[in-house]
Design an enzyme around this catalytic site. Structure first.
Site, PDB file in Angstrom:
ATOM      1  N   LYS A  13       0.815  -1.221   0.000  1.00  0.00           N
ATOM      2  CA  LYS A  13       0.000   0.000   0.000  1.00  0.00           C
ATOM      3  C   LYS A  13       0.848   1.270   0.000  1.00  0.00           C
ATOM      4  O   LYS A  13       0.531   2.233  -0.686  1.00  0.00           O
ATOM      5  CB  LYS A  13      -0.888   0.040   1.244  1.00  0.00           C
ATOM      6  CG  LYS A  13      -2.218  -0.592   1.055  1.00  0.00           C
ATOM      7  CD  LYS A  13      -3.139  -0.278   2.226  1.00  0.00           C
ATOM      8  CE  LYS A  13      -2.428  -0.403   3.552  1.00  0.00           C
ATOM      9  NZ  LYS A  13      -2.804   0.576   4.524  1.00  0.00           N
ATOM     10  N   ARG A  84     -11.107   1.661   8.805  1.00  0.00           N
ATOM     11  CA  ARG A  84     -10.564   0.351   9.113  1.00  0.00           C
ATOM     12  C   ARG A  84     -11.666  -0.583   9.621  1.00  0.00           C
ATOM     13  O   ARG A  84     -11.499  -1.785   9.659  1.00  0.00           O
ATOM     14  CB  ARG A  84      -9.467   0.501  10.158  1.00  0.00           C
ATOM     15  CG  ARG A  84      -8.511  -0.641  10.197  1.00  0.00           C
ATOM     16  CD  ARG A  84      -7.214  -0.242  10.825  1.00  0.00           C
ATOM     17  NE  ARG A  84      -6.237   0.182   9.829  1.00  0.00           N
ATOM     18  CZ  ARG A  84      -5.009   0.579  10.130  1.00  0.00           C
ATOM     19  NH1 ARG A  84      -4.623   0.625  11.376  1.00  0.00           N
ATOM     20  NH2 ARG A  84      -4.174   0.928   9.186  1.00  0.00           N
ATOM     21  N   ARG A 123      11.866  -9.569   6.195  1.00  0.00           N
ATOM     22  CA  ARG A 123      12.617  -8.314   6.350  1.00  0.00           C
ATOM     23  C   ARG A 123      13.668  -8.427   7.444  1.00  0.00           C
ATOM     24  O   ARG A 123      13.422  -9.032   8.489  1.00  0.00           O
ATOM     25  CB  ARG A 123      11.665  -7.164   6.719  1.00  0.00           C
ATOM     26  CG  ARG A 123      10.694  -6.807   5.615  1.00  0.00           C
ATOM     27  CD  ARG A 123       9.711  -5.766   6.127  1.00  0.00           C
ATOM     28  NE  ARG A 123       8.670  -5.500   5.130  1.00  0.00           N
ATOM     29  CZ  ARG A 123       7.485  -4.959   5.410  1.00  0.00           C
ATOM     30  NH1 ARG A 123       7.189  -4.612   6.651  1.00  0.00           N
ATOM     31  NH2 ARG A 123       6.606  -4.766   4.455  1.00  0.00           N
ATOM     32  N   ARG A 155      12.690  -7.186  13.172  1.00  0.00           N
ATOM     33  CA  ARG A 155      11.886  -6.377  14.101  1.00  0.00           C
ATOM     34  C   ARG A 155      10.748  -7.219  14.670  1.00  0.00           C
ATOM     35  O   ARG A 155      10.226  -8.112  13.987  1.00  0.00           O
ATOM     36  CB  ARG A 155      11.289  -5.179  13.362  1.00  0.00           C
ATOM     37  CG  ARG A 155      12.232  -3.995  13.264  1.00  0.00           C
ATOM     38  CD  ARG A 155      11.483  -2.795  12.732  1.00  0.00           C
ATOM     39  NE  ARG A 155      11.071  -3.036  11.363  1.00  0.00           N
ATOM     40  CZ  ARG A 155      11.471  -2.309  10.318  1.00  0.00           C
ATOM     41  NH1 ARG A 155      12.263  -1.278  10.481  1.00  0.00           N
ATOM     42  NH2 ARG A 155      11.057  -2.596   9.112  1.00  0.00           N
ATOM     43  N   ARG A 166      -1.676  -9.785  13.103  1.00  0.00           N
ATOM     44  CA  ARG A 166      -2.136  -8.589  12.392  1.00  0.00           C
ATOM     45  C   ARG A 166      -3.067  -8.961  11.249  1.00  0.00           C
ATOM     46  O   ARG A 166      -4.059  -8.274  10.986  1.00  0.00           O
ATOM     47  CB  ARG A 166      -0.938  -7.804  11.843  1.00  0.00           C
ATOM     48  CG  ARG A 166      -0.187  -7.013  12.912  1.00  0.00           C
ATOM     49  CD  ARG A 166       1.190  -6.592  12.457  1.00  0.00           C
ATOM     50  NE  ARG A 166       1.161  -5.622  11.367  1.00  0.00           N
ATOM     51  CZ  ARG A 166       2.224  -5.349  10.597  1.00  0.00           C
ATOM     52  NH1 ARG A 166       3.366  -5.958  10.804  1.00  0.00           N
ATOM     53  NH2 ARG A 166       2.130  -4.466   9.637  1.00  0.00           N
TER      54      ARG A 166
END
Ligand SMILES: [Zn+2]
Length: 211
Positions: A13, A84, A123, A155, A166
Protein backbone atom coordinates in the site's frame (compact mmCIF):
# COMPACT_ATOMS: atom_id res chain seq x y z
CA UNK A 1 -10.93 12.71 -7.34
CA UNK A 2 -11.27 11.04 -3.97
CA UNK A 3 -10.02 7.58 -3.24
CA UNK A 4 -9.59 5.08 -0.47
CA UNK A 5 -6.72 2.63 -0.49
CA UNK A 6 -6.81 -0.45 1.61
CA UNK A 7 -5.27 -3.87 1.88
CA UNK A 8 -3.57 -6.17 4.37
CA UNK A 9 -0.10 -5.58 5.81
CA UNK A 10 2.49 -6.45 3.17
CA UNK A 11 0.25 -5.68 0.18
CA UNK A 12 2.44 -2.77 -0.88
CA UNK A 13 0.00 0.00 0.00
CA UNK A 14 2.75 2.46 0.93
CA UNK A 15 4.46 2.14 -2.44
CA UNK A 16 1.20 2.54 -4.34
CA UNK A 17 0.04 5.47 -2.23
CA UNK A 18 3.25 7.31 -3.06
CA UNK A 19 2.79 6.68 -6.79
CA UNK A 20 -0.87 7.77 -6.76
CA UNK A 21 -0.11 10.97 -4.86
CA UNK A 22 2.75 11.84 -7.21
CA UNK A 23 0.89 11.16 -10.44
CA UNK A 24 -2.54 12.57 -9.57
CA UNK A 25 -1.60 15.38 -7.24
CA UNK A 26 -4.05 14.33 -4.53
CA UNK A 27 -3.40 14.77 -0.83
CA UNK A 28 -2.26 11.66 0.99
CA UNK A 29 -4.38 11.34 4.12
CA UNK A 30 -2.67 8.64 6.11
CA UNK A 31 -4.13 8.04 9.55
CA UNK A 32 -0.74 6.63 10.57
CA UNK A 33 0.84 10.02 9.81
CA UNK A 34 -2.04 11.84 11.50
CA UNK A 35 -1.53 9.77 14.66
CA UNK A 36 2.19 10.47 14.70
CA UNK A 37 1.41 14.17 14.31
CA UNK A 38 -1.37 14.13 16.94
CA UNK A 39 0.88 12.28 19.37
CA UNK A 40 2.98 15.43 19.69
CA UNK A 41 0.12 17.69 20.75
CA UNK A 42 -2.70 15.45 21.97
CA UNK A 43 -2.15 13.90 25.40
CA UNK A 44 -5.02 11.44 25.08
CA UNK A 45 -3.73 10.00 21.81
CA UNK A 46 -0.15 10.03 22.98
CA UNK A 47 -1.08 8.04 26.12
CA UNK A 48 -3.03 5.45 24.11
CA UNK A 49 -0.19 5.03 21.64
CA UNK A 50 2.42 4.72 24.36
CA UNK A 51 0.35 1.94 25.94
CA UNK A 52 0.06 0.21 22.56
CA UNK A 53 -3.73 0.49 22.70
CA UNK A 54 -6.10 0.91 19.80
CA UNK A 55 -7.38 4.42 19.29
CA UNK A 56 -11.17 4.43 19.65
CA UNK A 57 -13.28 4.86 16.50
CA UNK A 58 -14.72 8.19 17.60
CA UNK A 59 -11.26 9.69 18.12
CA UNK A 60 -10.09 8.51 14.71
CA UNK A 61 -13.26 9.78 13.05
CA UNK A 62 -12.91 13.17 14.74
CA UNK A 63 -9.32 13.47 13.57
CA UNK A 64 -10.19 12.59 9.95
CA UNK A 65 -13.14 14.96 10.03
CA UNK A 66 -10.92 17.85 11.06
CA UNK A 67 -8.43 16.97 8.35
CA UNK A 68 -11.10 16.79 5.63
CA UNK A 69 -12.12 20.36 6.39
CA UNK A 70 -8.76 21.77 5.38
CA UNK A 71 -8.53 23.50 2.01
CA UNK A 72 -5.84 21.31 0.50
CA UNK A 73 -8.15 18.32 0.15
CA UNK A 74 -10.40 20.18 -2.29
CA UNK A 75 -8.34 18.90 -5.23
CA UNK A 76 -8.80 15.35 -4.11
CA UNK A 77 -7.47 12.95 -1.53
CA UNK A 78 -6.27 9.44 -1.00
CA UNK A 79 -7.34 7.98 2.32
CA UNK A 80 -4.90 5.40 3.61
CA UNK A 81 -5.43 3.47 6.84
CA UNK A 82 -8.98 4.71 7.20
CA UNK A 83 -11.69 3.50 7.39
CA UNK A 84 -10.56 0.35 9.11
CA UNK A 85 -13.89 -0.80 10.54
CA UNK A 86 -17.50 -0.79 9.38
CA UNK A 87 -18.33 1.87 11.99
CA UNK A 88 -15.59 4.10 10.65
CA UNK A 89 -16.84 3.59 7.08
CA UNK A 90 -20.34 4.64 8.06
CA UNK A 91 -19.03 7.67 9.92
CA UNK A 92 -16.95 8.61 6.89
CA UNK A 93 -20.02 8.41 4.64
CA UNK A 94 -21.87 10.76 6.93
CA UNK A 95 -19.11 13.33 7.05
CA UNK A 96 -18.60 13.20 3.28
CA UNK A 97 -22.32 13.72 2.75
CA UNK A 98 -22.27 16.76 5.04
CA UNK A 99 -19.33 18.26 3.18
CA UNK A 100 -20.84 17.27 -0.16
CA UNK A 101 -17.81 15.21 -1.15
CA UNK A 102 -18.10 12.15 -3.38
CA UNK A 103 -15.90 9.05 -3.24
CA UNK A 104 -14.71 7.84 -6.64
CA UNK A 105 -13.16 4.48 -5.90
CA UNK A 106 -11.99 2.18 -3.15
CA UNK A 107 -8.86 0.32 -4.19
CA UNK A 108 -8.59 -2.98 -2.45
CA UNK A 109 -5.15 -4.50 -2.86
CA UNK A 110 -5.19 -8.11 -1.79
CA UNK A 111 -2.50 -10.73 -1.38
CA UNK A 112 -2.65 -14.27 0.00
CA UNK A 113 -1.67 -14.62 3.66
CA UNK A 114 1.37 -16.73 2.88
CA UNK A 115 2.64 -14.02 0.52
CA UNK A 116 2.14 -11.33 3.19
CA UNK A 117 4.04 -13.44 5.71
CA UNK A 118 6.86 -14.12 3.24
CA UNK A 119 7.17 -10.40 2.44
CA UNK A 120 7.08 -9.12 6.02
CA UNK A 121 8.75 -11.92 7.97
CA UNK A 122 11.64 -11.88 5.48
CA UNK A 123 12.62 -8.31 6.35
CA UNK A 124 15.90 -7.79 8.19
CA UNK A 125 17.31 -4.54 9.48
CA UNK A 126 20.62 -3.28 10.75
CA UNK A 127 21.21 -0.77 13.52
CA UNK A 128 22.93 1.47 10.97
CA UNK A 129 19.64 1.96 9.13
CA UNK A 130 20.23 -0.45 6.25
CA UNK A 131 17.43 -2.90 5.40
CA UNK A 132 17.43 -6.25 3.68
CA UNK A 133 15.15 -9.11 2.76
CA UNK A 134 16.04 -12.79 2.95
CA UNK A 135 14.38 -13.44 -0.43
CA UNK A 136 14.30 -10.15 -2.31
CA UNK A 137 17.24 -8.13 -1.06
CA UNK A 138 19.87 -10.45 0.36
CA UNK A 139 22.97 -9.23 2.11
CA UNK A 140 26.25 -10.54 0.70
CA UNK A 141 26.95 -12.55 3.86
CA UNK A 142 23.86 -14.12 5.41
CA UNK A 143 22.80 -12.30 8.58
CA UNK A 144 25.46 -9.58 8.26
CA UNK A 145 25.11 -6.01 7.08
CA UNK A 146 26.88 -5.17 3.79
CA UNK A 147 27.60 -1.66 4.97
CA UNK A 148 28.89 -2.11 8.51
CA UNK A 149 29.19 -5.86 9.09
CA UNK A 150 26.86 -5.88 12.13
CA UNK A 151 24.38 -8.69 12.77
CA UNK A 152 21.01 -8.18 11.10
CA UNK A 153 17.88 -8.39 13.20
CA UNK A 154 14.19 -9.02 12.61
CA UNK A 155 11.89 -6.38 14.10
CA UNK A 156 9.27 -7.66 16.55
CA UNK A 157 6.53 -6.31 14.27
CA UNK A 158 7.92 -8.40 11.43
CA UNK A 159 7.99 -11.72 13.28
CA UNK A 160 5.79 -14.41 11.74
CA UNK A 161 3.52 -14.72 14.82
CA UNK A 162 3.00 -10.96 14.93
CA UNK A 163 2.24 -10.82 11.22
CA UNK A 164 -0.29 -13.65 11.57
CA UNK A 165 -1.98 -11.78 14.41
CA UNK A 166 -2.14 -8.59 12.39
CA UNK A 167 -3.61 -10.51 9.45
CA UNK A 168 -6.30 -12.04 11.66
CA UNK A 169 -7.28 -8.63 13.04
CA UNK A 170 -7.27 -7.26 9.52
CA UNK A 171 -9.50 -10.07 8.23
CA UNK A 172 -12.02 -9.70 11.02
CA UNK A 173 -12.27 -5.95 10.69
CA UNK A 174 -12.10 -5.46 6.97
CA UNK A 175 -14.10 -8.30 5.46
CA UNK A 176 -17.36 -6.45 6.25
CA UNK A 177 -15.82 -3.30 4.76
CA UNK A 178 -15.22 -5.01 1.44
CA UNK A 179 -18.87 -6.01 1.24
CA UNK A 180 -19.94 -2.52 2.27
CA UNK A 181 -18.01 -0.85 -0.55
CA UNK A 182 -18.97 -3.59 -3.00
CA UNK A 183 -22.62 -2.79 -2.35
CA UNK A 184 -21.83 0.88 -2.89
CA UNK A 185 -20.32 -0.03 -6.27
CA UNK A 186 -16.97 1.49 -5.36
CA UNK A 187 -14.66 -1.43 -4.85
CA UNK A 188 -11.85 -2.04 -7.31
CA UNK A 189 -10.10 -5.35 -6.70
CA UNK A 190 -6.38 -5.30 -7.33
CA UNK A 191 -4.11 -8.32 -7.22
CA UNK A 192 -1.25 -7.19 -5.01
CA UNK A 193 0.80 -10.32 -5.68
CA UNK A 194 1.77 -9.01 -9.13
CA UNK A 195 4.69 -6.74 -9.83
CA UNK A 196 4.28 -3.29 -8.23
CA UNK A 197 4.41 -1.72 -11.70
CA UNK A 198 1.44 -3.81 -12.83
CA UNK A 199 -0.44 -3.01 -9.63
CA UNK A 200 -0.06 0.68 -10.35
CA UNK A 201 -1.07 0.27 -13.99
CA UNK A 202 -4.30 -1.32 -12.87
CA UNK A 203 -4.96 1.56 -10.47
CA UNK A 204 -4.13 4.14 -13.15
CA UNK A 205 -6.46 2.43 -15.66
CA UNK A 206 -9.33 2.62 -13.16
CA UNK A 207 -8.68 6.28 -12.46
CA UNK A 208 -8.61 7.03 -16.19
CA UNK A 209 -11.98 5.32 -16.66
CA UNK A 210 -13.56 7.23 -13.81
CA UNK A 211 -12.40 10.67 -14.96
ZN1 LIG B 1 24.71 -1.91 9.06
Amino acid sequence: MNYILFGPPGAGKGTQAKKIVEKYNVVHLSTGDMFREAKKSDEKISALMAAGKLIPDETVVEMVQKRLKKDDVKNGFLLDGFPRTLNQAKALDEMLKKENIKLDAVFFISIPHEEAIKRIAGRRVCGCGASYHIHFLKSKIEGKCDLCGSDLIQRVDDKEETVMERLTVYDNQTKPLIDYYKTAGLIVNIDGAQDEKNVFEQIAATIKNKK
